[in-house]
Motif scaffolding. Structure first.
Motif, short mmCIF file in Angstrom:
data_model
loop_
_atom_site.label_atom_id
_atom_site.label_comp_id
_atom_site.label_asym_id
_atom_site.label_seq_id
_atom_site.Cartn_x
_atom_site.Cartn_y
_atom_site.Cartn_z
N LEU A 170 19.74 4.98 1.45
CA LEU A 170 18.30 5.03 1.18
C LEU A 170 17.63 3.98 2.05
CD1 LEU A 170 15.83 5.85 -0.70
CD2 LEU A 170 16.52 3.93 -2.13
N GLU A 171 16.58 4.40 2.75
CA GLU A 171 15.89 3.48 3.66
C GLU A 171 14.40 3.49 3.34
OE1 GLU A 171 16.78 4.36 7.77
OE2 GLU A 171 15.13 3.13 8.47
N LEU A 172 13.87 2.32 3.03
CA LEU A 172 12.43 2.17 2.78
C LEU A 172 11.83 1.33 3.90
CD1 LEU A 172 12.51 1.09 -1.00
CD2 LEU A 172 12.09 3.38 -0.13
N ASN A 173 10.79 1.83 4.53
CA ASN A 173 10.08 1.07 5.56
C ASN A 173 8.65 0.85 5.09
OD1 ASN A 173 11.78 0.68 8.09
ND2 ASN A 173 12.19 2.81 7.56
N ILE A 174 8.27 -0.40 5.00
CA ILE A 174 6.97 -0.75 4.42
C ILE A 174 6.17 -1.58 5.41
CG2 ILE A 174 5.82 -1.93 2.50
CD1 ILE A 174 8.61 -1.63 1.00
N CYS A 175 4.96 -1.11 5.75
CA CYS A 175 4.03 -1.93 6.53
C CYS A 175 3.20 -2.74 5.55
CB CYS A 175 3.11 -1.04 7.37
SG CYS A 175 3.83 -0.59 8.93
N LEU A 176 3.22 -4.06 5.71
CA LEU A 176 2.50 -4.91 4.76
C LEU A 176 1.08 -5.18 5.26
CD1 LEU A 176 5.36 -7.47 4.06
CD2 LEU A 176 4.75 -5.46 2.73
N ASP A 234 0.87 -1.17 0.00
CA ASP A 234 0.00 0.00 0.00
C ASP A 234 0.91 1.23 0.00
OD1 ASP A 234 -1.59 2.13 0.56
OD2 ASP A 234 -2.58 1.23 2.30
N PRO A 235 0.86 2.04 -1.07
CA PRO A 235 1.79 3.18 -1.16
C PRO A 235 1.70 4.12 0.04
CG PRO A 235 0.61 2.88 -3.23
CD PRO A 235 -0.02 1.95 -2.24
N ASP A 236 0.53 4.14 0.69
CA ASP A 236 0.39 5.00 1.88
C ASP A 236 1.14 4.45 3.08
OD1 ASP A 236 -1.24 6.72 0.48
OD2 ASP A 236 -3.08 5.70 1.09
N GLU A 237 1.55 3.19 3.00
CA GLU A 237 2.22 2.54 4.13
C GLU A 237 3.73 2.42 3.91
OE1 GLU A 237 0.96 1.71 6.99
OE2 GLU A 237 -1.13 2.18 6.54
N VAL A 238 4.24 3.28 3.05
CA VAL A 238 5.67 3.27 2.78
C VAL A 238 6.29 4.58 3.24
CG1 VAL A 238 7.45 3.10 1.00
CG2 VAL A 238 5.32 1.81 0.74
N SER A 239 7.33 4.49 4.08
CA SER A 239 8.06 5.71 4.41
C SER A 239 9.47 5.60 3.85
CB SER A 239 8.08 5.95 5.92
OG SER A 239 8.91 5.01 6.54
N VAL A 240 9.95 6.72 3.32
CA VAL A 240 11.24 6.72 2.65
C VAL A 240 12.14 7.77 3.30
CG1 VAL A 240 12.43 7.12 0.45
CG2 VAL A 240 10.15 6.10 0.47
N GLN A 241 13.39 7.40 3.51
CA GLN A 241 14.35 8.35 4.06
C GLN A 241 15.65 8.24 3.28
OE1 GLN A 241 14.93 7.79 8.26
NE2 GLN A 241 16.36 9.52 8.39
N LEU A 242 16.20 9.38 2.93
CA LEU A 242 17.48 9.40 2.21
C LEU A 242 18.46 10.27 3.00
CD1 LEU A 242 18.95 8.56 -0.45
CD2 LEU A 242 18.11 10.66 -1.46
N ASP A 243 19.54 9.63 3.46
CA ASP A 243 20.57 10.36 4.19
C ASP A 243 21.85 10.35 3.37
OD1 ASP A 243 19.25 11.00 6.60
OD2 ASP A 243 19.46 8.92 7.27
N LEU A 286 22.49 5.33 9.21
CA LEU A 286 23.67 5.95 8.59
C LEU A 286 24.88 5.77 9.51
CD1 LEU A 286 24.69 7.57 6.14
CD2 LEU A 286 24.12 9.65 7.37
N ASP A 287 24.65 5.94 10.82
CA ASP A 287 25.72 5.74 11.80
C ASP A 287 26.22 4.30 11.78
OD1 ASP A 287 25.62 8.38 12.79
OD2 ASP A 287 23.85 7.87 13.95
N TYR A 288 25.27 3.38 11.63
CA TYR A 288 25.65 1.97 11.59
C TYR A 288 26.62 1.72 10.44
CZ TYR A 288 25.56 -3.04 11.19
OH TYR A 288 25.94 -4.35 11.11
N PHE A 289 26.29 2.24 9.26
CA PHE A 289 27.15 1.98 8.10
C PHE A 289 28.49 2.70 8.22
CE2 PHE A 289 23.01 0.81 6.24
CZ PHE A 289 23.34 -0.46 5.84
N LYS A 290 28.48 3.90 8.82
CA LYS A 290 29.74 4.61 9.06
C LYS A 290 30.65 3.78 9.94
CE LYS A 290 28.25 9.42 8.80
NZ LYS A 290 27.80 10.56 9.59
N GLN A 291 30.07 3.24 11.01
CA GLN A 291 30.81 2.44 11.96
C GLN A 291 31.40 1.20 11.29
OE1 GLN A 291 28.33 0.45 14.89
NE2 GLN A 291 29.63 1.21 16.53
#
Lengths: 83, 83
Positions: free
Chosen positions: A74-80, A57-66, B4-9
């Motif tokens: 890039l981190e994708l967190n998906i609730c199924l 469900d696209p509404d249940e996806v959070s994306v973070q880019l550091d 990000l810290d994890y991968f740096k470490q």
């Protein structure tokens, strides 16, 4: 600490919530600075691949880019869904 | 600690080796036991997607799959060529 331990640690606080979850992390360690960062583009492709295996469900996806000088993460967190 | 810290470490000890590296981690947290594990199949699809963006030498890919009752974790470590 191995990566499995990392994810165990992360989810300990929410262990009582029996949700199906998927987390995808892509870390690109660059040898040269100022290279083009393809991770944002990769994100859509990854979602399409995952969707072949599980309902997303696209509404249940959070994306973070550091990123810093050497690394993009890039981190994708998906609730199924429960079905 | 953020990811990000994890991968740096993780990469601190090898910081002097200026290699281009890509790491992909997929963690699937299951709500029910004994569900089919699709992560091994997903692995090939992920490689094909990544190969659209960067050159991958199959000999430079290491794959690890860990799992316990609640969780499967697929980890791909890719050394990228210098071109």
């Amino acid at each position: 600490m191995g990566l499995l331990d990392y994810f165990k640690q992360e989810s300990r606080s929410s262990a009582s919530i029996a949700k199906e979850r998927l987390q995808i992390v892509v870390s690109h360690e660059r040898s040269r600075r100022h290279q083009p960062d393809y991770l944002p583009a990769l994100q859509q492709d990854l979602m399409q691949v995952i969707a072949k295996y599980v309902n997303i469900d696209p509404d249940e996806v959070s994306v973070q880019l550091d990123h810093d000088d050497q690394r993009s993460v890039l981190e994708l967190n998906i609730c199924l869904p429960k079905d």
